[in-house]
Write an enzyme that holds these catalytic residues in place. Structure first.
Site, PDB file in Angstrom:
ATOM      1  N   LYS A  36       0.857  -1.180   0.000  1.00 48.13           N
ATOM      2  CA  LYS A  36       0.000   0.000   0.000  1.00 48.13           C
ATOM      3  C   LYS A  36       0.899   1.238   0.000  1.00 48.13           C
ATOM      4  O   LYS A  36       1.684   1.440   0.921  1.00 48.13           O
ATOM      5  CB  LYS A  36      -0.905  -0.005   1.248  1.00 48.13           C
TER       6      LYS A  36
ATOM      7  N   LYS B 196     -10.240  12.863   7.944  1.00 53.05           N
ATOM      8  CA  LYS B 196      -9.719  12.502   9.264  1.00 53.05           C
ATOM      9  C   LYS B 196      -9.759  13.714  10.187  1.00 53.05           C
ATOM     10  O   LYS B 196      -9.522  14.837   9.744  1.00 53.05           O
ATOM     11  CB  LYS B 196      -8.258  12.053   9.144  1.00 53.05           C
TER      12      LYS B 196
ATOM     13  N   ARG C 248      -7.617  -0.502   1.360  1.00 58.73           N
ATOM     14  CA  ARG C 248      -8.131  -1.790   0.874  1.00 58.73           C
ATOM     15  C   ARG C 248      -8.609  -1.687  -0.574  1.00 58.73           C
ATOM     16  O   ARG C 248      -8.591  -2.664  -1.307  1.00 58.73           O
ATOM     17  CB  ARG C 248      -9.239  -2.299   1.814  1.00 58.73           C
TER      18      ARG C 248
HETATM   19  N1  BES Z   1      -4.172   4.604   6.858  1.00 57.25           N
HETATM   20  C1  BES Z   1      -5.255   4.336   7.720  1.00 57.25           C
HETATM   21  C2  BES Z   1      -4.915   3.360   8.844  1.00 57.25           C
HETATM   22  C3  BES Z   1      -3.909   3.821   9.871  1.00 57.25           C
HETATM   23  C4  BES Z   1      -4.324   4.368  11.060  1.00 57.25           C
HETATM   24  C5  BES Z   1      -2.567   3.626   9.665  1.00 57.25           C
HETATM   25  C6  BES Z   1      -3.406   4.755  12.011  1.00 57.25           C
HETATM   26  C7  BES Z   1      -1.635   4.016  10.601  1.00 57.25           C
HETATM   27  C8  BES Z   1      -2.054   4.574  11.790  1.00 57.25           C
HETATM   28  C9  BES Z   1      -6.417   3.739   6.933  1.00 57.25           C
HETATM   29  O1  BES Z   1      -6.533   4.133   5.625  1.00 57.25           O
HETATM   30  C10 BES Z   1      -7.675   4.147   7.638  1.00 57.25           C
HETATM   31  O2  BES Z   1      -7.913   5.307   7.711  1.00 57.25           O
HETATM   32  N2  BES Z   1      -8.414   3.175   8.152  1.00 57.25           N
HETATM   33  C11 BES Z   1      -9.608   3.432   8.865  1.00 57.25           C
HETATM   34  C12 BES Z   1     -10.605   2.402   8.467  1.00 57.25           C
HETATM   35  C13 BES Z   1     -12.009   2.702   8.924  1.00 57.25           C
HETATM   36  C14 BES Z   1     -12.546   3.905   8.197  1.00 57.25           C
HETATM   37  C15 BES Z   1     -12.859   1.489   8.652  1.00 57.25           C
HETATM   38  C16 BES Z   1      -9.291   3.340  10.354  1.00 57.25           C
HETATM   39  O3  BES Z   1      -8.445   2.541  10.749  1.00 57.25           O
HETATM   40  O4  BES Z   1      -9.868   4.114  11.130  1.00 57.25           O
HETATM   41 ZN    ZN Z   2      -4.734   4.722   4.691  1.00 59.44          ZN
HETATM   42 ZN    ZN Z   3      -7.631   5.966   5.392  1.00 58.19          ZN
END
Ligand code: BES
Ligand code: ZN
Ligand code: ZN
Length: 487
Positions: free
Chosen positions: A246, A258, A332
């Site tokens: 990724k 975010k 994903r």
């Molecule tokens: N890149 C993030 C995941 C992440 C979070 C990596 C903290 C490193 C540190 C990913 O794309 C994301 O935002 N995932 C969400 C998924 C949710 C929306 C289902 C998450 O983990 O909150």
């Molecule tokens: Zn991400």
């Molecule tokens: Zn994300």
């Protein structure tokens, strides 16, 4: 930093300073010449404790045992303790665990990984002063060590640690300086230096390949996406390994933006792709007799009038439809298309993907450990075991059919988020498994490196920021596959 291996005993080597690792609090060991001074200084040789005696030009560091992990972090602590000094060259004895050279490898890795600092954006650089390390074959337990074997081990350790630092540099680079096009040119440059082949897909080719899901995530960014394919193809290779990473050069969350506090550090969302680059570099330099392919989906997830939206339904490369309910679950989506493309291009014996995929994985297992998922117990265990051997932490997270139900969609084949707030690392893994074809089902493992890839404090041999998680783990695993072939 360059290394030299010599048959001379430590006392006969000339250097600015000697580093002595005091193992298991054994301050009575023959290597410890300054017993009184150390006592005065209150040095008790606890793991990673250091004591610099400038008058004697000796640095002592504690290690809890002769295990690789203990020696690796001790060496890293030693080299860090020399920061700010004027010592340019050091000498050190060989430490093995009953003759096993894993420990020697760990020590060399520790020196290189510990000396790392990222100073691209600092006006005043404070690089580690040590340029030269002489390693004596004089061994801690007075064992005799084969010089050729030791030299080969040292050479490998340098390649692996340098590749890890290469990955760290990419991840630490800011999103304004490292966007998909830059990722591709770093890959091309590295491929040219190491003899890998490198193919880069631009939007036109991505459309032709029907990677509409990846393209949708990329749409609102001024930086166009790239898919990078690196290949190491030695003659007569008996096994084929595919790696997928990724490479979100920035993850703002998209329209499901975010919160401010969570957006900081999201330059690290390219850690999986950057790890794949580091692994490919090491594999090429070691010229391992395994065919290895590295695919990186390099994309920036931004907001704008052209952004993809919650409520959209996207069609992935394999034809599956995906209901979007959160644009922050973008990794994903990028991986779905990149995995499909990788499997179309290469039929492999093992397929591994690396991703900073979920915050849930960090919540579940903490900052220092990767989560390993997949349908095959054997492949999962292989990853966990080789992570340990390489000095990384990884643990298996098992799929189950109940969580699988939570990513069902009423309107499409699958939903990009789960309907429950729990088990997010696993449901993300189960989402990916929908994009693994029948042939690869039992050959695949997903490695969620969201915890260890980027930590905002130093830990073990890792600095503040990017750690290069995944690199040592996977190089070790591929080395293992190569050994098995030789047997
Ligand atoms: N890149 C993030 C995941 C992440 C979070 C990596 C903290 C490193 C540190 C990913 O794309 C994301 O935002 N995932 C969400 C998924 C949710 C929306 C289902 C998450 O983990 O909150
Ligand atoms: Zn991400
Ligand atoms: Zn994300």
């Amino acid at each position: 930093m360059n290394f030299e291996l010599t048959a001379l005993p430590v006392t006969d080597i000339s250097s600015d300073i000697e580093v002595i690792i005091v193992v298991n609090n054994d301050t009575k060991h023959r290597f410890v010449q300054d017993k009184k001074l150390l006592k005065k200084a209150g040095f008790s040789a606890e793991q990673d404790e250091t004591c610099l005696l400038p008058g004697q030009d000796r640095l002592y560091v504690g290690a809890g045992s002769l295990a690789s992990t203990a020696i690796r972090t001790a060496a890293a602590s030693a080299i860090k303790a020399l920061k700010g000094t004027q010592y340019k060259s050091i000498k050190v004895a060989t430490y093995t665990n009953k003759g096993c050279t894993y420990t020697l490898r760990a020590m060399i890795e520790g020196f290189i990984l510990g000396a790392y600092s990222f100073e691209t954006y600092k006006s005043k650089k404070s690089k580690n002063p040590v340029k030269h390390i002489s390693v004596s074959l004089e061994e801690y337990s007075e064992l005799s060590i084969d010089i050729e074997k030791a030299s080969a081990v040292m050479h490998k350790a340098q390649i692996i640690a340098d590749a890890t630092n290469f990955t760290r540099d990419i991840v630490n680079t800011t999103p304004d300086d490292c966007y998909p096009e830059v990722m591709a040119s770093i890959a091309e440059g590295m491929a040219e230096d190491t003899g890998l082949t490198c193919k880069v897909l631009k939007p036109k080719e991505l459309r032709k390949e029907k990677m509409e899901t990846l393209l949708a995530v990329a749409r609102a960014s001024r930086h166009k996406p790239r898919v990078i394919h690196l290949t190491h193809k030695p003659k007569g290779a008996k096994k084929v390994v595919t790696l997928v990473g990724k490479g979100l050069t920035y993850d703002s969350g998209g329209l499901s933006l975010k919160p401010a506090d969570y957006m900081v550090t999201m330059k690290s969302d390219k850690s999986g792709g950057s790890a794949v680059m580091g692994i490919m570099k090491a594999i090429a330099e070691m010229n391992l007799p395994i065919e290895v392919h590295g695919f990186i989906g390099a994309v920036e997830n931004m907001i704008g009038g052209d952004a993809y939206k919650p409520d959209d339904v996207l069609v992935a490369k394999n034809g599956k439809t995906i209901e979007i309910r959160n644009t922050d679950a973008e990794g994903r989506l990028v991986l779905a298309d990149t995995l499909c493309y990788a499997q179309q291009e290469v039929k492999s014996d093992y397929l591994f993907d690396f991703a900073t995929l979920t915050g849930a994985c960090v919540v579940g297992v903490g900052h220092y450990t990767s989560g390993v998922m997949g349908n095959s117990e054997e492949v999962r265990s292989l990853v966990v075991k080789e992570a340990k051997n390489a000095g990384e932490l990884a643990t298996a997270l098992d799929f189950n059919p109940y969580l699988k139900k939570t990513i069902k969609s009423e309107i499409a084949d699958i939903c990009n988020i789960s309907n429950t707030r729990y088990g997010g690392a696993i449901t993300a893994g189960q989402f990916l498994s929908e994009f693994i074809d029948e042939d690869h089902k039992d050959k695949w493992a997903h490695i969620d490196i969201a915890g260890p890839a980027f930590v905002e404090h130093a830990w073990g041999e890792n600095p503040h920021g990017a750690s290069g998680a995944g690199v040592r783990l996977m190089v070790k695993l591929i080395e293992k596959l190569a050994e098995n072939e030789e047997k």
